[in-house]
Structures are given as C-alpha cells and as structure tokens.
Write a protein that holds these residues in place. Structure first.
Motif, PDB file in Angstrom:
ATOM      1  N   ALA A 126       0.829  -1.206   0.000  1.00  0.00           N
ATOM      2  CA  ALA A 126       0.000   0.000   0.000  1.00  0.00           C
ATOM      3  C   ALA A 126       0.863   1.256   0.000  1.00  0.00           C
ATOM      4  O   ALA A 126       0.582   2.220  -0.731  1.00  0.00           O
ATOM      5  CB  ALA A 126      -0.931  -0.004   1.210  1.00  0.00           C
ATOM      6  N   ARG A 127       1.918   1.255   0.797  1.00  0.00           N
ATOM      7  CA  ARG A 127       2.810   2.415   0.852  1.00  0.00           C
ATOM      8  C   ARG A 127       3.516   2.635  -0.491  1.00  0.00           C
ATOM      9  O   ARG A 127       3.593   3.769  -0.985  1.00  0.00           O
ATOM     10  CB  ARG A 127       3.844   2.233   1.969  1.00  0.00           C
ATOM     11  N   THR A 128       3.998   1.549  -1.100  1.00  0.00           N
ATOM     12  CA  THR A 128       4.681   1.660  -2.391  1.00  0.00           C
ATOM     13  C   THR A 128       3.767   2.236  -3.459  1.00  0.00           C
ATOM     14  O   THR A 128       4.151   3.130  -4.222  1.00  0.00           O
ATOM     15  CB  THR A 128       5.199   0.279  -2.842  1.00  0.00           C
ATOM     16  N   LEU A 129       2.553   1.732  -3.534  1.00  0.00           N
ATOM     17  CA  LEU A 129       1.616   2.183  -4.565  1.00  0.00           C
ATOM     18  C   LEU A 129       1.180   3.626  -4.328  1.00  0.00           C
ATOM     19  O   LEU A 129       1.050   4.408  -5.270  1.00  0.00           O
ATOM     20  CB  LEU A 129       0.408   1.258  -4.621  1.00  0.00           C
ATOM     21  N   ASN A 130       0.930   3.971  -3.083  1.00  0.00           N
ATOM     22  CA  ASN A 130       0.480   5.339  -2.782  1.00  0.00           C
ATOM     23  C   ASN A 130       1.572   6.378  -3.021  1.00  0.00           C
ATOM     24  O   ASN A 130       1.270   7.531  -3.353  1.00  0.00           O
ATOM     25  CB  ASN A 130      -0.018   5.427  -1.337  1.00  0.00           C
ATOM     26  N   GLU A 131       2.826   5.986  -2.871  1.00  0.00           N
ATOM     27  CA  GLU A 131       3.930   6.922  -3.081  1.00  0.00           C
ATOM     28  C   GLU A 131       4.389   6.992  -4.529  1.00  0.00           C
ATOM     29  O   GLU A 131       5.198   7.858  -4.878  1.00  0.00           O
ATOM     30  CB  GLU A 131       5.118   6.523  -2.190  1.00  0.00           C
ATOM     31  N   ALA A 132       3.880   6.123  -5.383  1.00  0.00           N
ATOM     32  CA  ALA A 132       4.304   6.088  -6.782  1.00  0.00           C
ATOM     33  C   ALA A 132       3.864   7.338  -7.528  1.00  0.00           C
ATOM     34  O   ALA A 132       2.768   7.864  -7.309  1.00  0.00           O
ATOM     35  CB  ALA A 132       3.741   4.850  -7.466  1.00  0.00           C
ATOM     36  N   GLU A 133       4.729   7.826  -8.410  1.00  0.00           N
ATOM     37  CA  GLU A 133       4.381   8.979  -9.248  1.00  0.00           C
ATOM     38  C   GLU A 133       3.424   8.580 -10.359  1.00  0.00           C
ATOM     39  O   GLU A 133       2.644   9.400 -10.840  1.00  0.00           O
ATOM     40  CB  GLU A 133       5.651   9.597  -9.833  1.00  0.00           C
ATOM     41  N   VAL A 134       3.486   7.330 -10.785  1.00  0.00           N
ATOM     42  CA  VAL A 134       2.586   6.836 -11.820  1.00  0.00           C
ATOM     43  C   VAL A 134       1.262   6.443 -11.173  1.00  0.00           C
ATOM     44  O   VAL A 134       1.215   6.020 -10.016  1.00  0.00           O
ATOM     45  CB  VAL A 134       3.217   5.627 -12.553  1.00  0.00           C
ATOM     46  N   GLY A 135       0.164   6.588 -11.901  1.00  0.00           N
ATOM     47  CA  GLY A 135      -1.135   6.187 -11.376  1.00  0.00           C
ATOM     48  C   GLY A 135      -1.257   4.674 -11.277  1.00  0.00           C
ATOM     49  O   GLY A 135      -0.746   3.948 -12.140  1.00  0.00           O
ATOM     50  N   VAL A 136      -1.919   4.204 -10.232  1.00  0.00           N
ATOM     51  CA  VAL A 136      -2.147   2.771 -10.037  1.00  0.00           C
ATOM     52  C   VAL A 136      -3.585   2.557  -9.583  1.00  0.00           C
ATOM     53  O   VAL A 136      -4.056   3.218  -8.645  1.00  0.00           O
ATOM     54  CB  VAL A 136      -1.192   2.171  -8.988  1.00  0.00           C
ATOM     55  N   VAL A 137      -4.273   1.641 -10.237  1.00  0.00           N
ATOM     56  CA  VAL A 137      -5.643   1.272  -9.874  1.00  0.00           C
ATOM     57  C   VAL A 137      -5.724  -0.247  -9.799  1.00  0.00           C
ATOM     58  O   VAL A 137      -5.222  -0.944 -10.695  1.00  0.00           O
ATOM     59  CB  VAL A 137      -6.661   1.787 -10.910  1.00  0.00           C
ATOM     60  N   PHE A 138      -6.311  -0.774  -8.724  1.00  0.00           N
ATOM     61  CA  PHE A 138      -6.612  -2.206  -8.669  1.00  0.00           C
ATOM     62  C   PHE A 138      -8.034  -2.386  -8.167  1.00  0.00           C
ATOM     63  O   PHE A 138      -8.689  -1.425  -7.755  1.00  0.00           O
ATOM     64  CB  PHE A 138      -5.590  -2.984  -7.821  1.00  0.00           C
ATOM     65  N   ASN A 139      -8.533  -3.620  -8.206  1.00  0.00           N
ATOM     66  CA  ASN A 139      -9.935  -3.854  -7.868  1.00  0.00           C
ATOM     67  C   ASN A 139     -10.111  -4.909  -6.791  1.00  0.00           C
ATOM     68  O   ASN A 139      -9.264  -5.784  -6.589  1.00  0.00           O
ATOM     69  CB  ASN A 139     -10.748  -4.232  -9.110  1.00  0.00           C
ATOM     70  N   THR A 140     -11.216  -4.797  -6.082  1.00  0.00           N
ATOM     71  CA  THR A 140     -11.695  -5.824  -5.167  1.00  0.00           C
ATOM     72  C   THR A 140     -13.140  -6.130  -5.555  1.00  0.00           C
ATOM     73  O   THR A 140     -13.724  -5.438  -6.394  1.00  0.00           O
ATOM     74  CB  THR A 140     -11.621  -5.365  -3.697  1.00  0.00           C
ATOM     75  N   TYR A 141     -13.710  -7.152  -4.928  1.00  0.00           N
ATOM     76  CA  TYR A 141     -15.044  -7.609  -5.331  1.00  0.00           C
ATOM     77  C   TYR A 141     -15.937  -7.801  -4.110  1.00  0.00           C
ATOM     78  O   TYR A 141     -15.626  -8.587  -3.215  1.00  0.00           O
ATOM     79  CB  TYR A 141     -14.904  -8.924  -6.105  1.00  0.00           C
TER      80      TYR A 141
END
Length: 320
Positions: A126-141
């Motif tokens: 979560a920390r890695t993705l939130n700090e990334a300069e590039v956009g990141v989207v994933f999904n849950t169900y």
C-alpha cells in the motif's frame, strides 16, 4: 499531451506474463501515465516500482512442474503465499454439528487454505503504490452485492478526476485484492475478495487515455486440443471465466474507438485512439496453474518490446 495506460492481469501461475511487460517498459523507457492491475499483479507491480527484478522474484527454478507440483501444492500449500487450513478445520470439530448443513461445513469447508504472506506485506505494498508517481488502480469484489470496487493512488485520482470513483489504497484493500475464494468468504477482509473474480483486467475506465496496452495472462481464444477429460474441462471453465470478462471490456473500448473515428462521439472525456493487446500465446493445461514458466516471461517480453520499441520512444519524446 498524450496519456497512456497499461492494464495487467493476475492469473494463477502466469504472473510472469505481466513481469515481461514491465521489463520491456524498463528497457524501452516507455513509462505509462497509469497502470491498472488485478490479483497477483498487484504484488508484481509493487516490487517493480521498488526496483526489484520481477523475473527473478517469480521464477523458481527449483520448483517442479506438472501433476506432481499441483498435488504437492494442494497438500502443502504454496510457500510464502498460502497454507492448508488443517488446524482451523480440526478446531471446527470441537463444536458438534447439529444439522446436515453443519456436518457438510465440517466435512467440506469453504475455507481450504489461509494466506501465508510475510507480516507487513500489505502495508508495504500500500505504501509503495500510494507513493508512486505513476497512477495505479486495482480492484476488489463485493461478492454479496455483486459489485466491483476500484482502489486508486493519489496519482490515479489526479488522472481520472471526475471520471471514475476510486477508493483509497489501504493495507486492508490490498489484503482483499489478494483474497482467494479458497480462503473462505466469512473471513474476507472488509467482506471483499480478489477483484479478478469479477473483472480479470480493468479496461473499461481507460477511455480517457489516448493509447492503452493490455496484457492478458491467458489466451484470448482456445489454443490446443479440445477438452477430452474432466480436468481438461475444468481448465477450459477457468479460462473461460477469466477471458469472458476481458473480451467484454475490450469490445467496449473498441466500440468507443470506432465511434470516435466516425465522429459520432465527440465528448472530450473520450479520447482513446488505440488499444494494443498482448495476450498469452501458448496453451497450458490444468496442472500448470501453480508454476511460473520462463517461456511465459520471454514471450511477453518479445511482444511488449515490439509494442514499446524505438518508434514508441520517439513518439513519447515528441509528445512530451
């Protein structure tokens, strides 16, 4: 300025497919503005963003393959990923089953395995993705409501503001996005499970990007001989399950491209001009789901290098 997105899907023992695409991005410098990822590709993308070698992360040369590895995994689990819920099953028998349904739950429980990742893995991802300069989207169900939930980092929110509703990327969301149905439903974090069971790849929301590349870790058509036994039928069912949602999303984006080309759709929020597909191009059987294979990585790398090659780099530099 043109905007680009890359969609990666996680699927059993085929996460090396996405790893090959990410390696091609490294080699060509064709960094997109946004990634969408599902299931195990969340782990792979986070490792790649930290600068790790994702090929070596996934490729275990000492692991067997075929039926032996499948039965070994069924009995002992997948090291570092999940383990059998043997002790949990035994404890359930401390309560005497008083009905046929309760007896069935003891004999054939929904929860077959438990996640066995290292402590703190969800926080780190979560920390890695939130700090990334590039956009990141994933999904849950949300399987009870039959609805998917999209989670995005701050960069993704800026890119998709006003177009797509995104929930926060939290450690619990990461745990949910990696929660297999074999882990049980009652215990699912926040009542959410792996989003790939709902949508194998996130594509439909990417109409606001000029160029979209999607790497499907499964063939988009049936390769190999027709199923002739029950295990082959089960393999066919699993692949159809994942491929059908993918095909629907591809069809939606291609329809948008067609309407834009014809001048029928002029809303500036819809700007997609090209969709490049990089599917798995080999047939694999029922016993291939738990072993990553080097040839999967190699073929994805070749496809992606063709897609993100030198002409692509020139276009990116001129657009910037």
């Amino acid at each position: 300025m043109e905007k680009r997105a890359v969609a990666l899907g996680g699927f059993g023992g085929f996460n090396l497919h996405g790893a090959g695409v990410l390696t091609a991005l490294d080699r060509t410098g064709a960094m997109p503005d946004l990634f969408t990822v599902t299931s195990g590709q969340i782990v792979v993308l986070a490792a790649w963003l930290r600068g790790e070698n994702v090929r070596d992360l996934l490729l275990h040369r000492d692991r067997a393959s075929g039926p032996f590895q499948t039965w070994w995994t069924a009995i002992f689990g997948h090291t570092g990923v999940f383990r059998p819920a043997i002790h949990e099953h035994a404890r359930r028998w401390l309560d005497v089953p008083l009905s046929p349904d309760a007896m069935l739950e003891r004999l054939m429980p929904a929860r077959q395995y438990l996640p066995a990742r290292e402590t703190g893995y969800a926080e780190e991802i979560a920390r890695t993705l939130n700090e990334a300069e590039v956009g990141v989207v994933f999904n849950t169900y949300d399987f009870r409501a039959g609805e998917g939930v999209l989670h995005g980092n701050p960069a993704a929110r800026r890119l998709m503001a006003g177009e797509v509703g995104l929930e926060d990327i939290t450690p619990e969301a990461v745990q949910s996005a990696l929660w297999l149905y074999l882990y049980g439903f009652e215990e699912a974090p926040g009542g959410l499970i792996d989003g790939a069971y709902h949508r194998s790849i996130i594509l439909a929301e990417l109409h606001g990007f000029d160029h979209v590349t999607v790497a499907a870790p499964f063939p988009v058509s049936w390769l190999g001989p027709v199923p002739k036994n029950q295990l082959e039928v089960e393999n066919w069912k699993i692949r159809q399950w994942f491929a059908n949602s993918y095909k629907a999303e591809v069809a939606r984006l291609r329809r948008v491209i067609d309407l834009i080309d014809r001048g029928t759709l002029q809303d500036p929020a819809y700007r997609i001009r090209s969709l490049t597909e990089l599917p798995l191009r080999r047939h694999y059987g029922y016993f291939d789901y738990f072993t990553e294979k080097e040839e999967v990585f190699d073929d994805a790398l070749v496809q992606a290098l063709d897609a993100f090659g030198e002409p692509e780099r020139r276009r990116i530099r001129s657009a910037g």
